[in-house]
Design a protein around this motif. Structure first.
Motif, mmCIF file in Angstrom:
data_model
loop_
_atom_site.group_PDB
_atom_site.id
_atom_site.type_symbol
_atom_site.label_atom_id
_atom_site.label_comp_id
_atom_site.label_asym_id
_atom_site.label_seq_id
_atom_site.Cartn_x
_atom_site.Cartn_y
_atom_site.Cartn_z
ATOM 1 N N UNK A 1 26.526 15.273 -31.587
ATOM 2 C CA UNK A 1 27.215 16.360 -30.895
ATOM 3 C C UNK A 1 26.301 17.586 -30.938
ATOM 4 N N UNK A 2 26.108 18.181 -29.765
ATOM 5 C CA UNK A 2 25.241 19.354 -29.648
ATOM 6 C C UNK A 2 25.926 20.364 -28.739
ATOM 7 N N UNK A 3 25.964 21.620 -29.161
ATOM 8 C CA UNK A 3 26.514 22.716 -28.356
ATOM 9 C C UNK A 3 25.355 23.582 -27.885
ATOM 10 N N UNK A 4 25.048 23.536 -26.582
ATOM 11 C CA UNK A 4 23.920 24.309 -26.055
ATOM 12 C C UNK A 4 24.344 25.683 -25.552
ATOM 13 N N UNK A 5 25.635 25.886 -25.360
ATOM 14 C CA UNK A 5 26.176 27.152 -24.839
ATOM 15 C C UNK A 5 25.482 27.586 -23.556
ATOM 16 N N UNK A 6 25.065 26.597 -22.765
ATOM 17 C CA UNK A 6 24.474 26.888 -21.462
ATOM 18 C C UNK A 6 23.080 27.475 -21.515
ATOM 19 N N UNK A 7 22.441 27.455 -22.656
ATOM 20 C CA UNK A 7 21.086 28.000 -22.772
ATOM 21 C C UNK A 7 20.104 26.974 -22.209
ATOM 22 N N UNK A 8 19.430 27.306 -21.096
ATOM 23 C CA UNK A 8 18.584 26.324 -20.390
ATOM 24 C C UNK A 8 17.495 25.694 -21.244
ATOM 25 N N UNK A 9 16.803 26.467 -22.048
ATOM 26 C CA UNK A 9 15.720 25.885 -22.855
ATOM 27 C C UNK A 9 16.266 24.995 -23.967
ATOM 28 N N UNK A 10 17.440 25.352 -24.481
ATOM 29 C CA UNK A 10 18.085 24.489 -25.477
ATOM 30 C C UNK A 10 18.537 23.202 -24.805
ATOM 31 N N UNK A 11 19.144 23.305 -23.630
ATOM 32 C CA UNK A 11 19.571 22.110 -22.886
ATOM 33 C C UNK A 11 18.391 21.205 -22.568
ATOM 34 N N UNK A 12 17.246 21.802 -22.247
ATOM 35 C CA UNK A 12 16.057 21.009 -21.912
ATOM 36 C C UNK A 12 15.609 20.147 -23.089
#
Length: 166
Positions: free
Chosen positions: A36-47
């Motif tokens: 489980x990962x929460x990226x909070x919509x941060x593009x570089x984290x999502x990448x």
């Protein structure tokens, strides 16, 4: 192996660091999954999720709302070498699984021989929560027992916001 990215505050790059570590291990041949990962919509984290196997979340209806939680049983069935599990202090939705707290899920993963890399903010540590609450005036509802954190094989403190992690 139990590694914790401990944050001084929300937004300091704990999840980014956890995913970076997961990618490093994957590049060395380790079997890594995102539990489980929460990226909070941060593009570089999502990448940083790119190329990682993501265990689908379990959908739960709670008080008229559909919520998603980590599917502990799916991670246990999958038996990866390493599971990335964000937000150690998270309170699970009632009826979503075996435990009320994510840290309890992590203990099950560790007990099954699965290495875990996780994140938590310092205000959620049980021994500090009351002091943080007094200093900030903000209630700290989610807490992780100190004994759980003391069992980590590695703790890395994240105390600066890195703009590139957004």
């Amino acid at each position: 192996h139990f590694r914790i990215y401990l944050g001084a505050a929300p937004g300091v790059g704990k999840t980014y660091a956890m995913l970076s570590e997961g990618q490093r291990r994957r590049s060395r041949g380790a079997d890594v999954v995102a539990g489980v990962v929460e990226t909070y919509g941060r593009p570089l984290t999502e990448a940083l999720l790119s190329g990682l196997e993501i265990i689908p979340r379990q959908a739960v209806d709670y008080r008229g709302t559909r919520l998603e939680e980590m599917d502990l049983d799916a991670v246990l069935r999958r038996r990866p070498e390493v599971a990335l599990v964000d937000e150690l202090a998270h309170t699970n939705v009632p009826g979503s699984g075996r435990h009320g707290k994510r840290w309890q899920d992590v203990l099950d993963l560790l007990g099954a021989g699965i290495n875990v890399i996780t994140t938590v903010n310092i205000q959620h540590l049980e021994s500090l929560a009351d002091e943080v609450e007094q200093m900030t005036g903000i209630p700290v509802r989610e807490r992780v027992p100190d004994r759980v954190v003391r069992n980590a094989s590695q703790i890395e403190c994240r105390d600066q916001i890195y703009l590139n992690s957004r």
